[in-house]
Design a protein around this motif. Sequence first.
Motif, PDB file in Angstrom:
ATOM      1  N   LEU A  16      39.337  42.439  51.054  1.00 31.29           N
ATOM      2  CA  LEU A  16      40.484  43.254  50.642  1.00 31.29           C
ATOM      3  C   LEU A  16      41.264  42.573  49.528  1.00 31.29           C
ATOM      4  N   PHE A  17      41.714  41.346  49.771  1.00 32.44           N
ATOM      5  CA  PHE A  17      42.498  40.639  48.770  1.00 32.44           C
ATOM      6  C   PHE A  17      41.632  40.118  47.626  1.00 32.44           C
ATOM      7  N   GLY A  18      40.390  39.749  47.928  1.00 28.54           N
ATOM      8  CA  GLY A  18      39.512  39.179  46.903  1.00 28.54           C
ATOM      9  C   GLY A  18      39.317  40.079  45.704  1.00 28.54           C
ATOM     10  N   PRO A  19      38.893  41.338  45.879  1.00 26.90           N
ATOM     11  CA  PRO A  19      38.685  42.211  44.704  1.00 26.90           C
ATOM     12  C   PRO A  19      39.954  42.445  43.895  1.00 26.90           C
ATOM     13  N   LEU A  20      41.120  42.327  44.550  1.00 27.52           N
ATOM     14  CA  LEU A  20      42.389  42.554  43.856  1.00 27.52           C
ATOM     15  C   LEU A  20      42.958  41.264  43.266  1.00 27.52           C
ATOM     16  N   ALA A  21      42.216  40.156  43.400  1.00 29.97           N
ATOM     17  CA  ALA A  21      42.666  38.836  42.910  1.00 29.97           C
ATOM     18  C   ALA A  21      44.015  38.464  43.508  1.00 29.97           C
ATOM     19  N   VAL A  22      44.192  38.779  44.804  1.00 30.84           N
ATOM     20  CA  VAL A  22      45.385  38.334  45.541  1.00 30.84           C
ATOM     21  C   VAL A  22      45.032  36.989  46.153  1.00 30.84           C
ATOM     22  N   GLU A  23      45.571  35.921  45.567  1.00 29.30           N
ATOM     23  CA  GLU A  23      45.175  34.584  45.970  1.00 29.30           C
ATOM     24  C   GLU A  23      46.323  33.782  46.579  1.00 29.30           C
ATOM     25  N   SER A  24      47.514  33.967  46.051  1.00 31.59           N
ATOM     26  CA  SER A  24      48.651  33.192  46.537  1.00 31.59           C
ATOM     27  C   SER A  24      49.348  34.000  47.631  1.00 31.59           C
ATOM     28  N   TYR A  25      48.893  33.819  48.860  1.00 33.14           N
ATOM     29  CA  TYR A  25      49.467  34.565  49.975  1.00 33.14           C
ATOM     30  C   TYR A  25      49.350  33.739  51.249  1.00 33.14           C
ATOM     31  N   TYR A  26      50.015  34.190  52.274  1.00 32.86           N
ATOM     32  CA  TYR A  26      49.894  33.558  53.590  1.00 32.86           C
ATOM     33  C   TYR A  26      50.042  34.643  54.635  1.00 32.86           C
TER      34      TYR A  26
ATOM     35  N   ARG B 287      54.070  40.813  42.488  1.00 37.58           N
ATOM     36  CA  ARG B 287      53.037  41.382  41.603  1.00 37.58           C
ATOM     37  C   ARG B 287      51.858  41.904  42.430  1.00 37.58           C
ATOM     38  N   ASP B 288      51.513  41.200  43.501  1.00 41.89           N
ATOM     39  CA  ASP B 288      50.399  41.641  44.329  1.00 41.89           C
ATOM     40  C   ASP B 288      50.772  42.864  45.151  1.00 41.89           C
ATOM     41  N   MET B 289      52.055  43.020  45.466  1.00 39.16           N
ATOM     42  CA  MET B 289      52.504  44.265  46.096  1.00 39.16           C
ATOM     43  C   MET B 289      52.267  45.444  45.154  1.00 39.16           C
ATOM     44  N   VAL B 290      52.485  45.221  43.857  1.00 39.99           N
ATOM     45  CA  VAL B 290      52.204  46.275  42.876  1.00 39.99           C
ATOM     46  C   VAL B 290      50.731  46.670  42.935  1.00 39.99           C
ATOM     47  N   LYS B 291      49.856  45.688  43.075  1.00 35.21           N
ATOM     48  CA  LYS B 291      48.417  45.989  43.161  1.00 35.21           C
ATOM     49  C   LYS B 291      48.128  46.866  44.372  1.00 35.21           C
ATOM     50  N   MET B 292      48.764  46.556  45.498  1.00 36.77           N
ATOM     51  CA  MET B 292      48.573  47.372  46.699  1.00 36.77           C
ATOM     52  C   MET B 292      49.017  48.812  46.428  1.00 36.77           C
ATOM     53  N   GLY B 293      50.144  48.956  45.742  1.00 39.34           N
ATOM     54  CA  GLY B 293      50.625  50.286  45.409  1.00 39.34           C
ATOM     55  C   GLY B 293      49.684  51.025  44.485  1.00 39.34           C
ATOM     56  N   GLN B 294      49.148  50.313  43.475  1.00 44.44           N
ATOM     57  CA  GLN B 294      48.207  50.951  42.555  1.00 44.44           C
ATOM     58  C   GLN B 294      46.913  51.333  43.261  1.00 44.44           C
ATOM     59  N   LEU B 295      46.493  50.527  44.231  1.00 44.77           N
ATOM     60  CA  LEU B 295      45.297  50.840  45.004  1.00 44.77           C
ATOM     61  C   LEU B 295      45.476  52.172  45.733  1.00 44.77           C
ATOM     62  N   VAL B 296      46.633  52.358  46.363  1.00 46.52           N
ATOM     63  CA  VAL B 296      46.913  53.618  47.056  1.00 46.52           C
ATOM     64  C   VAL B 296      47.038  54.761  46.050  1.00 46.52           C
ATOM     65  N   LEU B 297      47.746  54.504  44.961  1.00 48.41           N
ATOM     66  CA  LEU B 297      47.948  55.538  43.948  1.00 48.41           C
ATOM     67  C   LEU B 297      46.626  56.044  43.391  1.00 48.41           C
ATOM     68  N   ASN B 298      45.666  55.130  43.262  1.00 54.14           N
ATOM     69  CA  ASN B 298      44.362  55.468  42.676  1.00 54.14           C
ATOM     70  C   ASN B 298      43.346  55.861  43.741  1.00 54.14           C
ATOM     71  N   HIS B 299      43.838  56.295  44.904  1.00 57.17           N
ATOM     72  CA  HIS B 299      42.959  56.793  45.976  1.00 57.17           C
ATOM     73  C   HIS B 299      41.923  55.745  46.387  1.00 57.17           C
TER      74      HIS B 299
END
Length: 962
Positions: free
Chosen positions: A816-826, A846-858
């Motif tokens: 899940l996080f890998g394809p979105l390049a979400v690396e700095s998390y805990y 910034r990674d929250m934005v990616k989550m939002g774009q993922l939902v936005l883009n179905h």
Amino acid sequence: MINHCMKCFGTLGIILLLAQLSEAEVRVARIFGDNMVLQQKCKNAVWGWAEPGEKVTVTASWGAKSSAKAGGDGRWRVFLETPGQGTGYQVTVVAKSTLTIKNVAVGEVWLCAGQSNMGWSTANTFSADSETNVDLPNLRIFKSQREHWHQPLEQSRDRLQQWKICNAQTAAETSAVAYHFAKVLHQRLGIPVGIIVQAYAGTPIEGWMPWEIQQQDLRTIEYKNSLDSNAQRRMDQRGETGEKALAQFRIDLELYNEKIDAGQTMKNPFRLLQPPFITKPATMGHQYPAHIYNAMIHPVRPYGIRGMIWYQGERNSKNAPQADHYRSQLTRLIGYYRTSWHRLSNGNVPADFPVQFTQLPSWHAGQTDPVEGLEAPWAVNRESMRLVDRDIPKTGMVVSIDTGDAVQLHPKNKKPLGIRHALLALGGTYNKEIVGKGPRYRSHQLREGEMVLDFDSIGSGLMPARPGLMDSFAIAGKDRKWHWGKARLQGTKVFVSSQAVAKPLAVRYAWAMNPAQRNLLYNKEGLPASPFRTDRWPLYEPGAAIVTVSKPVKPDGYQASDWKRPRMTQTQPEQGNDSPSNGLAPEVTDLNADDISFQLEKKIPYLKRAFIDSQPNDLGDGLLVGELGPDGGKKEMVLRFAEKLGQPSDDPRAGKTDSLLISYRGKLILESYYRRGRLNYPHYQMSITKSYTALGVGRAIQLGYLKMNDLHQPVISFLKDIDSKLLASGADQITLHQAMQMTSGIRVERETVNKLRRNQASLLGQKQIQAYLQFSDPVPPAPRDFKYQACDPALAMQILDAAVPGTAREFIRKELFGPLAVESYYWQDDVSGLPKSAAGCSIRSRDMVKMGQLVLNHGQWKEKQIVPAAYVDRATSPIKQAYGSSAYGYFWWVQEVTIEGKVYRCKQGRGAGGQFLFIIPQLDLVIVATAHNAGMGNMLREIAEDLIPAFVGRSPALKGLP
């Protein structure tokens, strides 16, 4: 004969100088003049000439005063104490005549010295166009023309030397490395900065030190003897003598002085007049030991400085033995500059002032062999510098292997080097919260066929230059044959192995003339690791044939281009500057994302002022960037809202916002941080963690580990460790579909929950779900009431863990996080040992934005389907009515916003404390906000009322908001 002539001319010069002084007005060395910068909080040496025995008094407009008597040679020196930083001062020198120096600044002063790559001008770099409008009146530059001499000069012959205010013209003509270094220091420290640029092309390090401190060095003696022999041979063959060279020099110097006296300053439309210099014989040329020092360093000592940056080494890396010797030479130069500056300044310049140096960049064809040998002397020189950095206190090395050029010796990508020098100084000398260096090899050990390398200076973590295999490590066994190594990162360590090396003994990294295009190692601040080796095997065999590096052939029509490298993330101005800003957002380095919690976040100090960027930087993290206004949104309206969030308020409901980010039509167009918000530090997420859990389930469906119809299967059918005979009535009928919409019907008494939690072992693994289902009140048949509770997302996480290969934690990280390049998390552990699903994930804004774009883009990211579109649409649809106007999907909230009579569906992730993810598909809009409120704050209402209309029209009305 030649040396005798030098001595005669040197004595004559002194006699003529004394004769002139007997009639001259009081003078100061040319480094003192209008617009100069003096080192703050220091007793600065000021010197010059007057009549022998004359009293000279130096007075500063800030109140300092000092006097001295000119010696028999007419020279005088005083020490003038400076206050903290300031501008607009005057310094007056009074003897029988008076001299006034105007527009003096007090701040930070650095010496910038070296050969051609230090001297390479900003106008000739890739960054030239970005500096055409620069206007920095409190950044000052003192630059000398190239000059050398066979005896130490008391005064440079360059009569056009002067301190210049930094503007577009002066920035263009000065050293690019020094300019960008000084510019970042000036902007980050917010104080005047002065740089003294002394650069001379094609010069060896031997030329930058007095002869007496290197006269016992056998290689330097051999080098000097070769130049002596060359001079003697040319004198015998061509009649090139020292007498002839000096005679011509006197003629040329007189002509130069006549032109200057007549007001002429330019040699041609593009180049200033410069003093003449002697090129032949070699004993009087610019490559002879001590000659550069005599003319370019000796005359400016002991001007008050904070430190020094050094960029030289190409001339001393023609072959491996010479490059290896550089370690002792650089050590000797640093030691002499420090001790002599300290002594001559009466101890006012510290004996250990910081010295930073630039490692050699990449040059020649790209690396193809795991390790290059004698044909790669620059790799040896880099190792020499690395060891100096390791061994000598208060030194620092800027790594540059990701800059350079395959053909040109003078690469145009100088800006990164200047910035890295500034970051190094900010972190080391000025004690800012800055990661100043890239990863530094510290130690190694052998473990089960792998070499385990440990690093420090990792910042917020290690990373490769780009996704994919790190192909820059080589590994060898006792046969000393090098093979490409397979490298993997874990924490502060890199694990290197190869099937070809069963018992590894050594690793080398980026060991080549030009390793730039390999996948290099960085920290997440965008600073590269230095080439290094773990072995102590000989780099060359004494007495073996010398392999000399040569210049590559330049192809016809060759055009240099910059190389791609990770963006440095710490180049923003210091907080306190006016907003909005286009710098990079603030960061934190004193906390580690591997151990984050709401409590740890409390240790982050508040930003002094809001950071608001209406044109976010492309950080190479997968987010496209744009500009607020031109790319969408009413700029003034959005900025007014963003600035309001940073203002203090007496209203306890106002909220303590940490970040606000906006993505519109796929581009990040606003990035702002407040209070505890930071670019690189994950923000603790409360209930919005449930939304990420739902996406994890969707990812498992996309990969086939679950199916859409599994959502309607009883949860116990996935959990093989559950004892169904002990379950409460109806608990065996709960489905994942029901759990993810908070209608599981589980009700466990608080007293029972507290009792169970006292025995953590009883809740490990699926025992947690066993407890929920066993000790619940009887579960009624569907449909059931909505109840927002922690046990329902725990069911989803347990099913995810049971369905995927490995663990849920690894699956989320990789899939899940890998394809979105979400690396700095805990992601915190639940009592079960699985990731907490009700709250406990921490990710960057910034990674929250990616989550939002993922939902936005179905469910798509970068044209790859990460989560099924049908699942995303269902998860973010109003399946169950919750509170007021809010409906609920699968751990996602849904609410309607009416603007100018039109209804917009707003999909939301919500977290107590104020973490929000707003997704409005009809507007192609994603809004992220984080906060650390005591409650939810007002953001839910304010975004709808004050921010969304900037992308539509007038203020909306929310249906049924409490």
